[in-house]
Design an enzyme around this catalytic site. Structure first.
Site, PDB file in Angstrom:
ATOM      1  CG  HIS A 244       5.424  -3.516  -5.770  1.00 36.33           C
ATOM      2  ND1 HIS A 244       5.228  -4.173  -4.744  1.00 36.33           N
ATOM      3  CD2 HIS A 244       5.345  -4.039  -6.890  1.00 36.33           C
ATOM      4  CE1 HIS A 244       4.875  -5.472  -5.265  1.00 36.33           C
ATOM      5  NE2 HIS A 244       4.989  -5.383  -6.623  1.00 36.33           N
ATOM      6  NE  ARG A 264       0.302  -8.160  -3.444  1.00 38.45           N
ATOM      7  CZ  ARG A 264      -0.072  -7.356  -4.331  1.00 38.45           C
ATOM      8  NH1 ARG A 264      -1.153  -6.868  -4.647  1.00 38.45           N
ATOM      9  NH2 ARG A 264       0.989  -6.504  -4.991  1.00 38.45           N
TER      10      ARG A 264
END
Length: 621
Positions: A244, A264
């Site tokens: 990740h 994000r």
């Protein structure tokens, strides 16, 4: 020995959904969880559940979700699994809502959906940044409701769905070639137990605790992967590990803890130590038409989500992780070896606290950072394994071991070379249900109850107490060496020489693990628990290292510095691991063909990057 129809190993999203389905089919079900009931690692999933409900953008559909999933997996996904997942995910989300899940809502009252990397449309149904917690709460309450219904019907406290919390399974036992039950121990008392059942569903999650820097919780020691191998099943795609892109990097005590992709998805941007938004420099050619090339174009997308060129921060996770890694290696990383993730310049403080309450709390309490005013410092962390038990897409059954099923992260094939964010929670629900359904049907079709062989139970008991001998090795030291080996030699960027070195070290560690010595007795003994977990982590790590060395290309979560390009010859091959005479063997296996109607969902120019002209003609025929 207690007798059940279905034993579910694992009480996360996949395990609970399997148990619910099996019980509703009339099966007598046992659920075994390594931690306390309701504390499974699924609660750490934050961003949302991917499902093409079209609540925010009506252009979404299962076909678009399927296409995004295949693109993210670099066309190594099992197409039937990706198809079933995309078609059934909306129904599974609506089902959760009828069971009491409290999703965030749109202005007109529908389930809200947010953007995530690799998804063409806003697709993730969410509960702030605590979606996994709500999923487990809802499934747990459904389990309790089923138990209460059993109590009302029977008039006593017996239920057809029993929970064994803080228990660990160490072996699947068999009757001939078929599953016959499980053997393990209670973590608190150390007492051994055995349950007989014709069907076992593995829902144990991942393998992250084999790596030094990981977002995974302590349970993720590859138990289900190893149990399947030891029972005679095969693992596929084990070379594909998802790092990740955004885990915490400071302070050291919290290094690796996940920073949700929701940051994000809700507008957070990545900047290097020079303050430059570097992701524009790292958009691969295969994605260039879909992603913005400048900040002005990205800002247009934030203002108009129908604009078809997304910010590069929303690239699939493998691409973002490689980009961050490249910036840090080039000397443009932060003081602590990460990059900056800034959401404060995009959203007002009250909106950040409303949308990302866990992240606000996490950084304030653990790193003394107020994300409403300051950027977060983030870097890649071992997060997910795309590889797992080889299963039939429709039934979630192992083709090698009758009576064995797997769902969730422990099952392979669904995500190919890389998983899109949010697909994990819908994967748990879609294939958890299918595993429970078909395990119950299989059990109902058996004419005789299974009889676990006495010699297998005796061998499993002897194996479990073996660490209480005169061994000289310490389990914690071996675990640290294993984690360092995997982190340094089989990490984000891989090289042939280092992976050969990793295999040599793993072979030595397996021999040393046989000499582990534990003091004390079985009650309250975490050293003993780790000694038993080491068997699983070492087996699974060997699968990862051997498959990664054999796959001579870079694709998704597998990046080879010495083979930096995708090779179309490898697109049609899975690598399958099996345990043969105590050693891991890896062989190539053809990938199932894409149906012509599914192939037609993609542009031929895009397909040409993955298929040769001859392959395309063959698939279309």
């Amino acid at each position: 020995m207690e007798q059940y129809d279905v034993v579910v190993v694992g009480a996360g999203g996949a395990g609970l959904r399997a148990a619910i389905e099996a019980r509703e089919q009339g099966a007598r079900v046992a659920v075994i969880c390594k931690s306390l009931f309701g504390k499974a690692h699924t609660v750490m999933a934050e961003g949302g559940i991917a499902a093409s409900m079209g609540n925010v953008n009506s252009g979404d559909s299962w076909q678009v979700h399927f296409r995004d999933t295949m693109r993210g997996g670099k066309f190594l996904n099992h197409p039937r699994m990706a198809e079933l997942h995309a078609k059934e995910a909306p129904e599974r989300v609506w089902e959760l809502e009828t069971w009491g899940a409290l999703f965030d809502r749109t202005a007109d009252g529908r389930i809200s959906q947010r953007n995530f990397g690799g998804h063409e449309y806003p697709r993730l149904a969410h509960v702030g940044d605590r979606t996994g917690l709500e999923l487990i709460r809802t499934l747990q309450q459904k389990v309790v409701a089923l138990q209460q219904a059993d109590h009302r019907e029977s008039g006593d406290y017996e239920s057809g769905l029993k929970i064994f919390q803080e228990y660990t399974v160490t072996r699947i036992v068999k009757d001939g070639g078929k599953v016959a039950g499980v053997f393990g121990y209670a973590r608190e008392s150390g007492e051994f137990f055995a349950l007989a059942a014709p069907a076992v569903v593995l829902a144990t999650g991942g393998i992250g605790k084999s790596f030094k820097v990981t977002s995974n919780s302590w349970e993720y020691t590859g138990d289900g992967h190893a149990l399947a191998l030891l029972a005679g099943a095969r693992l596929l795609n084990m070379e594909f590990i998802q790092f990740h892109p955004t885990g915490m990097v400071w302070p050291p005590s919290v290094k690796g803890i996940l920073v949700t992709e929701s940051v994000r998805g809700d507008g957070g941007v990545l900047r290097n130590s020079e303050g430059r938004r570097f992701m524009f420099d790292h958009v691969p050619d295969v994605f260039r038409a879909q992603y913005a090339e400048s900040e002005a174009e990205a800002d247009r997308w934030y203002a108009d989500p129908d604009h078809n060129r997304r910010p590069p921060e929303l690239l699939p996770r493998d691409e973002v992780a490689r980009a961050i890694n490249a910036e840090v290696k080039a000397g443009r990383g932060t003081e602590h070896g990460g990059v900056h993730l800034d959401v404060s310049s995009r959203l007002p403080a009250e909106e950040i606290i409303r949308r990302l309450p866990s992240m606000h709390h996490q950084f304030r309490e653990l790193a003394d950072v107020d994300i409403t005013r300051e950027p977060m410092e983030v870097g890649p962390t071992c997060h997910y394994v795309m590889g797992g038990v080889e299963v039939d897409p429709d039934t979630a059954a192992s083709p090698a071991v009758p009576g064995l099923y797997a769902a969730g992260e422990v099952a392979g094939g669904m995500h190919g070379a890389n998983r899109l964010g949010g697909n994990s929670l819908s994967d748990l629900l879609v294939f958890g249900r299918r595993a429970g359904l078909h395990a119950a049907r299989y059990a109902a079709a058996q004419t005789e109850p299974p009889q676990p062989a006495a010699e297998q139970l005796d061998a499993a008991r002897a194996e479990a107490v073996a660490p209480f001998g005169d061994g000289t090795e310490h389990p914690y030291a071996l675990h640290q060496e294993l984690q360092q080996t995997m982190n340094d030699l089989v990490g984000i960027i891989r090289r042939a020489g280092e992976m050969k070195q990793a295999q040599d070290r793993l072979a030595v560690l397996r021999r040393r693990a046989e000499q582990v010595g534990i003091e004390g007795h079985r009650q309250f003994n975490p050293g003993w628990h780790l000694a038993l977990d080491l068997r699983n982590m070492l087996l699974v790590s060997e699968c990862v290292a051997k498959a990664a060395l054999l796959r001579r290309e870079s694709r998704g979560g597998h990046t080879r510095e010495d083979w930096p390009a995708m090779d179309r010859d490898w697109r049609r091959s899975n690598l399958v691991c099996a345990l043969v005479d105590g050693s891991i063997e890896v062989v190539r296996q053809p990938l199932p063909r894409l149906r012509a109607d599914l192939l037609a969902l993609f542009d031929r120019t895009e397909l040409a990057k993955y298929f040769t002209p001859e392959e395309l003609a063959d698939e279309q025929s």
